[in-house]
Design a protein around this motif. Structure first.
Motif, short mmCIF file in Angstrom:
data_model
loop_
_atom_site.label_atom_id
_atom_site.label_comp_id
_atom_site.label_asym_id
_atom_site.label_seq_id
_atom_site.Cartn_x
_atom_site.Cartn_y
_atom_site.Cartn_z
N LEU A 61 -4.58 -10.97 3.43
CA LEU A 61 -5.75 -10.12 3.31
C LEU A 61 -6.51 -9.83 1.90
N ARG A 64 -10.25 -10.15 1.58
CA ARG A 64 -10.99 -8.96 2.14
C ARG A 64 -10.63 -7.62 1.52
N TYR A 65 -9.73 -7.66 0.82
CA TYR A 65 -9.31 -6.47 0.01
C TYR A 65 -9.07 -6.78 -1.35
N ARG A 66 -9.08 -5.65 -2.28
CA ARG A 66 -8.43 -5.71 -3.47
C ARG A 66 -7.33 -5.13 -3.47
N ILE A 67 -6.16 -5.70 -3.53
CA ILE A 67 -4.84 -5.35 -3.02
C ILE A 67 -3.99 -5.19 -4.38
N THR A 118 -9.57 -1.09 -6.57
CA THR A 118 -8.54 -1.53 -5.61
C THR A 118 -8.88 -0.60 -4.35
N ASP A 119 -8.57 -1.38 -3.35
CA ASP A 119 -8.61 -1.01 -2.13
C ASP A 119 -7.64 -0.67 -1.24
N LEU A 120 -6.59 -1.15 -1.50
CA LEU A 120 -5.38 -1.29 -0.62
C LEU A 120 -4.22 -1.35 -1.54
N LEU A 219 -6.50 -2.56 9.50
CA LEU A 219 -7.00 -3.27 8.19
C LEU A 219 -7.93 -4.54 8.83
#
Lengths: 219, 126
Positions: A61, A64-67, A118-120, A219
């Motif tokens: 992921l 796709r996401y800023r984790i 942050t996304d996730l 997600l």
């Protein structure tokens, strides 16, 4: 009315002993929502594969996401180090002696993250199938990981965590035959406790099933 | 393990209420534990006793009542006790979120929480 000397009387209180954590959990949720961050609480026994599952998901992921990752661990930074090598921000919470993360510990960890970027967030709870059930953290979803090596009765011995969970993962599926575990029976036990709880089978060592977990989490 | 956390909260609430009401000492603290809560009364009593030492709560009896779990089913409208799954190998019947009426997933209305209900105190003489 004046009380007489030595009078015995009752004081009604009706106050919750668990609400302080719940209130903080709601504040955490509001903070996350304000920044549009989705948080997932990963619960499960010691050695069930929580960190391995998170590592696999981060791997799939991270483009796709800023984790970000919050690790609850009694004494070590082993898990935090395992995830940090994917280049995501990591906050380590050493609970010392506590048996679960609580909303207050998570609130402190959130302060150390750049939520605007942050996304996730994956929050890895302390390895325990009992206490985390009673302490919501404010996450959007709670995921419980059990593994084949925990034996055939792991679900019926720990019903409460499955009541609280939004998704169950049965990990180390490759060991089912060697361990003589009937996975269908484990799934049936999960459905007995929580009839709508979705279950995904994984082998985090190879990555099998992880994409399905990601899909089940929306997600 | 987390009974200490719960006991501390219980102790704080009870002490504050007792002081506000000018109690000389507390005779009894009544606690309600939901059937679905994970709080263990024995461990809670132990920590409460330890915390109470040397305070006006010292020697107070901690008495328990248990709140039954009540659920509601959004599918069929069932409202009542939570379903229990009993099998010969179980020491205790397994609580289940399966609706006793239709098999759908129920919502828990009561039985998750743990409350301090009331205190019985001895008020100071004048």
């Amino acid at each position: 009315m004046e009380a007489e000397e030595g009078e015995v009387f009752d004081i009604e209180l009706e106050q919750s002993l668990l609400e302080a954590n719940r209130r903080l959990a709601e504040q955490n949720r509001a903070l996350l929502d304000r920044y549009g961050v989705k948080a997932i609480d990963v619960m499960g026994s010691v050695g069930s594969g929580k960190t391995s599952l998170i590592a696999r998901m981060v791997e799939l992921l991270r483009d796709r996401y800023r984790i970000a990752y919050i690790a609850g661990d009694l004494t070590t930074t082993i898990d935090a180090d395992a995830i940090a090598r994917y280049g995501v921000p990591v906050v380590q919470i050493n609970t010392g002696k506590e048996c679960h993360l609580d909303a207050n510990l998570v609130a402190k960890a959130l302060k150390r993250l750049d939520l605007a970027n942050t996304d996730l967030i994956f929050i890895e709870n302390v390895g325990n199938l009992i206490c985390p059930a009673e302490f919501p953290l404010g996450s959007h979803q709670r995921l419980v990981v059990v593994s084949i090596t925990e034996g055939p009765y792991v679900v019926v011995k720990h019903p409460y965590i499955f009541m609280e969970a939004d998704l169950a993962v049965i990990n180390k599926i490759d060991l089912a035959e060697a361990m003589e575990i009937d996975v269908d029976k484990l799934e049936a036990d999960i459905r007995t406790v929580n009839p709508s709880l979705r279950t995904v089978r994984t082998c985090c060592r190879t990555g099998e099933g992880v994409e399905e977990v990601i899909k089940a989490l929306g997600l | 393990m987390h009974e200490f956390y719960v006991a501390k909260r219980l102790f704080d609430l009870a002490l504050r209420a007792a002081q506000e009401n000018e109690a000389e000492r507390v005779v009894e603290v009544r606690v309600s534990i939901g059937r679905l809560s994970l709080v263990n009364p024995g461990q809670l009593s132990f920590w409460f006793r330890e915390l109470s030492r040397g305070t006006i709560l010292d020697g107070a009896e901690l008495s328990f009542e248990f709140e039954e779990a009540e659920v509601a089913c959004p599918s069929c409208g069932y409202r009542g006790p939570i379903g229990l799954e009993d099998r010969p190998e179980y020491h205790l019947a397994l609580p289940t979120l399966r609706c006793p009426a239709c098999g759908g997933k129920v919502r828990v209305l009561r039985g998750r929480d743990c409350f301090i209900r009331s205190l019985r105190v001895l008020r100071k003489g004048h």
